[in-house]
Design a protein around this motif. Sequence first.
Motif, mmCIF file in Angstrom:
data_model
loop_
_atom_site.group_PDB
_atom_site.id
_atom_site.type_symbol
_atom_site.label_atom_id
_atom_site.label_comp_id
_atom_site.label_asym_id
_atom_site.label_seq_id
_atom_site.Cartn_x
_atom_site.Cartn_y
_atom_site.Cartn_z
ATOM 1 N N VAL A 155 0.767 -1.248 0.001
ATOM 2 C CA VAL A 155 0.084 -0.158 0.118
ATOM 3 C C VAL A 155 0.791 1.224 0.056
ATOM 4 N N MET A 156 0.692 2.056 -1.062
ATOM 5 C CA MET A 156 1.227 3.307 -0.990
ATOM 6 C C MET A 156 0.594 4.534 -0.605
ATOM 7 N N ALA A 157 0.871 5.452 0.169
ATOM 8 C CA ALA A 157 0.096 6.559 0.505
ATOM 9 C C ALA A 157 0.691 7.890 0.730
ATOM 10 N N TRP A 158 -0.019 8.852 0.464
ATOM 11 C CA TRP A 158 0.529 10.141 0.801
ATOM 12 C C TRP A 158 -0.146 10.536 1.980
ATOM 13 N N PHE A 159 0.741 11.475 2.670
ATOM 14 C CA PHE A 159 0.308 12.295 3.942
ATOM 15 C C PHE A 159 0.890 13.505 3.780
ATOM 16 N N ARG A 217 -4.918 -1.668 -7.344
ATOM 17 C CA ARG A 217 -5.005 -0.280 -7.767
ATOM 18 C C ARG A 217 -6.208 0.254 -6.980
ATOM 19 N N HIS A 218 -6.913 -0.283 -6.037
ATOM 20 C CA HIS A 218 -8.002 0.393 -5.300
ATOM 21 C C HIS A 218 -7.280 1.640 -4.600
ATOM 22 N N THR A 219 -8.130 2.891 -4.627
ATOM 23 C CA THR A 219 -7.623 4.001 -4.127
ATOM 24 C C THR A 219 -8.503 4.586 -2.968
ATOM 25 N N TYR A 220 -7.941 5.293 -2.018
ATOM 26 C CA TYR A 220 -8.824 5.705 -0.682
ATOM 27 C C TYR A 220 -8.287 7.353 -0.681
ATOM 28 N N TYR A 221 -9.187 8.044 -0.414
ATOM 29 C CA TYR A 221 -9.027 9.452 -0.453
ATOM 30 C C TYR A 221 -9.592 10.012 0.895
ATOM 31 N N ASP A 278 -4.372 23.421 0.892
ATOM 32 C CA ASP A 278 -3.608 22.182 0.302
ATOM 33 C C ASP A 278 -2.093 22.516 0.720
ATOM 34 N N THR A 279 -1.672 23.511 0.979
ATOM 35 C CA THR A 279 -0.190 24.120 1.401
ATOM 36 C C THR A 279 0.186 23.066 2.460
ATOM 37 N N ALA A 280 1.305 22.246 2.119
ATOM 38 C CA ALA A 280 1.845 21.409 3.147
ATOM 39 C C ALA A 280 3.203 20.784 2.660
ATOM 40 N N VAL A 281 3.765 20.098 3.563
ATOM 41 C CA VAL A 281 4.745 19.296 3.116
ATOM 42 C C VAL A 281 4.158 17.957 3.203
ATOM 43 N N TYR A 282 4.313 17.226 1.628
ATOM 44 C CA TYR A 282 3.795 15.899 1.435
ATOM 45 C C TYR A 282 4.715 14.805 1.393
ATOM 46 N N TYR A 283 4.440 14.005 2.073
ATOM 47 C CA TYR A 283 5.242 12.849 2.365
ATOM 48 C C TYR A 283 4.782 11.522 1.628
ATOM 49 N N CYS A 284 5.308 10.508 1.099
ATOM 50 C CA CYS A 284 4.711 9.407 0.539
ATOM 51 C C CYS A 284 5.192 8.232 1.562
ATOM 52 N N ALA A 285 4.513 7.370 1.652
ATOM 53 C CA ALA A 285 4.588 6.053 2.692
ATOM 54 C C ALA A 285 4.114 4.792 1.942
ATOM 55 N N GLY A 286 4.592 3.762 2.635
ATOM 56 C CA GLY A 286 4.226 2.671 2.075
ATOM 57 C C GLY A 286 4.349 1.562 3.459
ATOM 58 N N SER A 287 3.860 0.441 2.888
ATOM 59 C CA SER A 287 3.852 -0.750 3.912
ATOM 60 C C SER A 287 3.304 -2.106 3.244
ATOM 61 N N SER A 288 3.696 -3.253 3.372
ATOM 62 C CA SER A 288 2.948 -4.162 2.761
ATOM 63 C C SER A 288 2.403 -5.014 3.970
ATOM 64 N N ARG A 289 2.229 -4.338 5.019
ATOM 65 C CA ARG A 289 1.314 -5.118 6.203
ATOM 66 C C ARG A 289 0.305 -4.347 6.948
ATOM 67 N N SER A 342 -6.484 0.384 8.747
ATOM 68 C CA SER A 342 -5.072 0.984 9.005
ATOM 69 C C SER A 342 -4.607 1.801 8.120
ATOM 70 N N ILE A 343 -5.384 1.988 6.894
ATOM 71 C CA ILE A 343 -4.823 2.505 5.865
ATOM 72 C C ILE A 343 -4.528 4.251 6.033
ATOM 73 N N HIS A 344 -5.432 4.973 6.985
ATOM 74 C CA HIS A 344 -5.587 6.115 7.364
ATOM 75 C C HIS A 344 -4.575 6.646 8.158
ATOM 76 N N PHE A 345 -3.678 5.659 8.770
ATOM 77 C CA PHE A 345 -3.193 5.949 10.260
ATOM 78 C C PHE A 345 -1.603 5.934 9.890
ATOM 79 N N ASP A 346 -0.929 7.048 10.016
ATOM 80 C CA ASP A 346 0.584 6.953 9.494
ATOM 81 C C ASP A 346 1.158 6.049 10.640
ATOM 82 N N ARG A 347 0.997 5.882 11.610
ATOM 83 C CA ARG A 347 1.695 5.171 12.547
ATOM 84 C C ARG A 347 2.040 3.636 12.007
ATOM 85 N N TYR A 348 0.953 3.158 11.237
ATOM 86 C CA TYR A 348 0.948 1.890 10.570
ATOM 87 C C TYR A 348 1.993 1.622 9.289
#
Length: 125
Positions: free
Chosen positions: A32-36, A55-59, A89-100, A105-111
Amino acid sequence: VQLQASGGGWVQNGESLRLSCAASGRTPSNYVMAWFRQAPGKEREFVAALRWGSRHTYYADSVKGRFTMSRDNAKSTGYLEMDSLKPEDTAVYYCAGSSRLILSSIHFDRYYIDWGQGTQVTVSS
């Protein structure tokens, strides 16, 4: 998996930007790849996520209809197309990922295990 984000910049209200998140090596299908994003003085918040295999997406509600996540499997790169940008929308954008990750849990950066460096997006009014 190492992630590298790019594509940030300065735009005016209503314009578009595309962020990229390049993953090192082959990206597993259960990834799962995400943007925060994190605005000054605010907590980091979920923006969007994509399940690599399906390729399912969540927003987040705040970007639904304006932002679109996609991926190029051959390049192991995910994209965040941001249209109709607003000053909020002004912010620092981070990409994140996990295979677990599980769906809840998708919406929570701690995972998320893998993180790219941030890329600044500034939208002026």
